[in-house]
Motif scaffolding. Structure first.
Motif, short mmCIF file in Angstrom:
data_model
loop_
_atom_site.label_atom_id
_atom_site.label_comp_id
_atom_site.label_asym_id
_atom_site.label_seq_id
_atom_site.Cartn_x
_atom_site.Cartn_y
_atom_site.Cartn_z
N PRO A 101 0.82 -1.21 0.00
CA PRO A 101 0.00 0.00 0.00
C PRO A 101 0.86 1.27 0.00
N ASN A 102 2.16 1.12 0.28
CA ASN A 102 3.08 2.25 0.29
C ASN A 102 4.28 1.92 -0.61
N PRO A 103 4.15 2.15 -1.93
CA PRO A 103 5.23 1.79 -2.85
C PRO A 103 6.56 2.48 -2.54
N THR A 104 6.54 3.76 -2.18
CA THR A 104 7.80 4.45 -1.94
C THR A 104 8.55 3.84 -0.77
N GLU A 105 7.82 3.39 0.24
CA GLU A 105 8.47 2.74 1.38
C GLU A 105 9.12 1.43 0.93
N GLU A 106 8.41 0.66 0.14
CA GLU A 106 8.93 -0.62 -0.33
C GLU A 106 10.15 -0.41 -1.25
N LEU A 107 10.07 0.59 -2.13
CA LEU A 107 11.20 0.86 -3.04
C LEU A 107 12.40 1.41 -2.27
N THR A 108 12.16 2.26 -1.31
CA THR A 108 13.25 2.82 -0.51
C THR A 108 13.96 1.74 0.29
N ALA A 109 13.20 0.76 0.77
CA ALA A 109 13.77 -0.33 1.56
C ALA A 109 14.57 -1.31 0.69
N GLY A 110 14.40 -1.22 -0.62
CA GLY A 110 15.15 -2.10 -1.52
C GLY A 110 14.66 -3.53 -1.51
N CYS A 111 13.39 -3.72 -1.24
CA CYS A 111 12.82 -5.07 -1.18
C CYS A 111 12.78 -5.71 -2.56
N THR A 112 12.84 -7.02 -2.59
CA THR A 112 12.62 -7.75 -3.84
C THR A 112 11.13 -7.74 -4.10
N ILE A 166 -2.15 1.50 -18.82
CA ILE A 166 -1.89 1.10 -17.43
C ILE A 166 -2.21 2.28 -16.52
N TYR A 167 -2.99 2.00 -15.50
CA TYR A 167 -3.40 3.07 -14.59
C TYR A 167 -2.90 2.88 -13.17
N LEU A 168 -1.96 2.00 -12.98
CA LEU A 168 -1.29 1.86 -11.69
C LEU A 168 -0.23 2.95 -11.54
N PRO A 169 0.16 3.28 -10.33
CA PRO A 169 1.33 4.14 -10.18
C PRO A 169 2.55 3.42 -10.77
N VAL A 170 3.37 4.16 -11.50
CA VAL A 170 4.56 3.58 -12.14
C VAL A 170 5.76 4.42 -11.75
N TYR A 171 6.80 3.71 -11.31
CA TYR A 171 8.05 4.34 -10.89
C TYR A 171 9.18 3.89 -11.80
N VAL A 172 10.16 4.77 -11.97
CA VAL A 172 11.38 4.44 -12.72
C VAL A 172 12.54 4.87 -11.84
N GLY A 173 13.59 4.05 -11.80
CA GLY A 173 14.73 4.44 -10.99
C GLY A 173 15.92 3.53 -11.16
N PHE A 174 16.93 3.83 -10.39
CA PHE A 174 18.15 3.04 -10.38
C PHE A 174 17.96 1.92 -9.36
N ASP A 175 18.41 0.73 -9.70
CA ASP A 175 18.21 -0.40 -8.80
C ASP A 175 18.79 -0.16 -7.41
N ALA A 176 19.80 0.64 -7.32
CA ALA A 176 20.42 0.86 -6.01
C ALA A 176 20.32 2.33 -5.61
#
Length: 186
Positions: A101-112, A166-176
């Motif tokens: 429910p919180n994509p930025t938290e999951e992406l910041t944590a570097g989860c698989t 596609i109507y989901l939130p979409v993020y682009v970034g560096f893997d690390a």
């Protein structure tokens, strides 16, 4: 020191990408913002063709491994590939997605992320041209490898997901590292 090595520069790109509806104008503005508009290799890129190519690749991926119903966001991670023919290697995008429910938290944590299609690696000539420009212009490589690469990938993905509906939130970034939201929250 370039403004794009600071938080201000990052935020300028974050503000530009989601707000500019025309991908071609967005690309030209990105090049101007990063002071790279004099690089013929980059100004000559057909952004529309790049978007079409990425959209076609996504259609192929999703025909075999559709986005799960429980997915709440998609993530396109930039990654480097070793290539002996190119001093800095190649670059690509890897599609994944999560159900947090919180994509930025999951992406910041570097989860698989749970959605990772087997053939979810995308090629994008726009990114390859940026990589070649880095090699040709080593004094500008930092800005090209960070700001222009992140911005270019974001523009291509934003356009492709619009084509695919596609109507989901979409993020682009560096893997690390850094990432940005390229499509608005629904």
């Amino acid at each position: 020191m370039s403004c794009l090595r600071s938080a201000e520069g990052y935020h300028a790109i974050v503000d530009l990408i989601p707000r500019e509806p025309d991908s071609c104008i967005c690309w030209q503005r990105l090049l101007t913002l990063t002071k790279q508009s004099g690089i013929q290799r980059l100004t000559a890129i057909n952004v529309g063709a790049e978007i079409t190519s990425v959209a076609h690749q996504l259609a192929t991926i999703w025909s075999h491994e559709p986005v799960p119903r429980e997915a709440t966001f998609l993530y396109f991670g930039l990654y480097d590939l070793h290539d002996e023919k190119l001093p800095r290697g190649r670059v690509g995008l890897c599609l994944s997605g999560g159900s947090s429910p919180n994509p930025t938290e999951e992406l910041t944590a570097g989860c698989t992320l749970p959605y990772l299609p087997k053939n979810g690696h995308l090629k994008c000539e726009l990114l390859e041209q940026i990589r070649i420009a880095e090699t040709e212009l080593p004094e500008q490589a930092d800005i090209l490898d960070y700001a222009v690469m992140l911005g270019g990938a974001s523009i291509a993905v934003k356009g492709a997901i619009k084509v695919r509906g596609i109507y989901l939130p979409v993020y682009v970034g560096f893997d690390a590292g850094d990432f940005l939201l390229v499509s608005p929250q629904p």
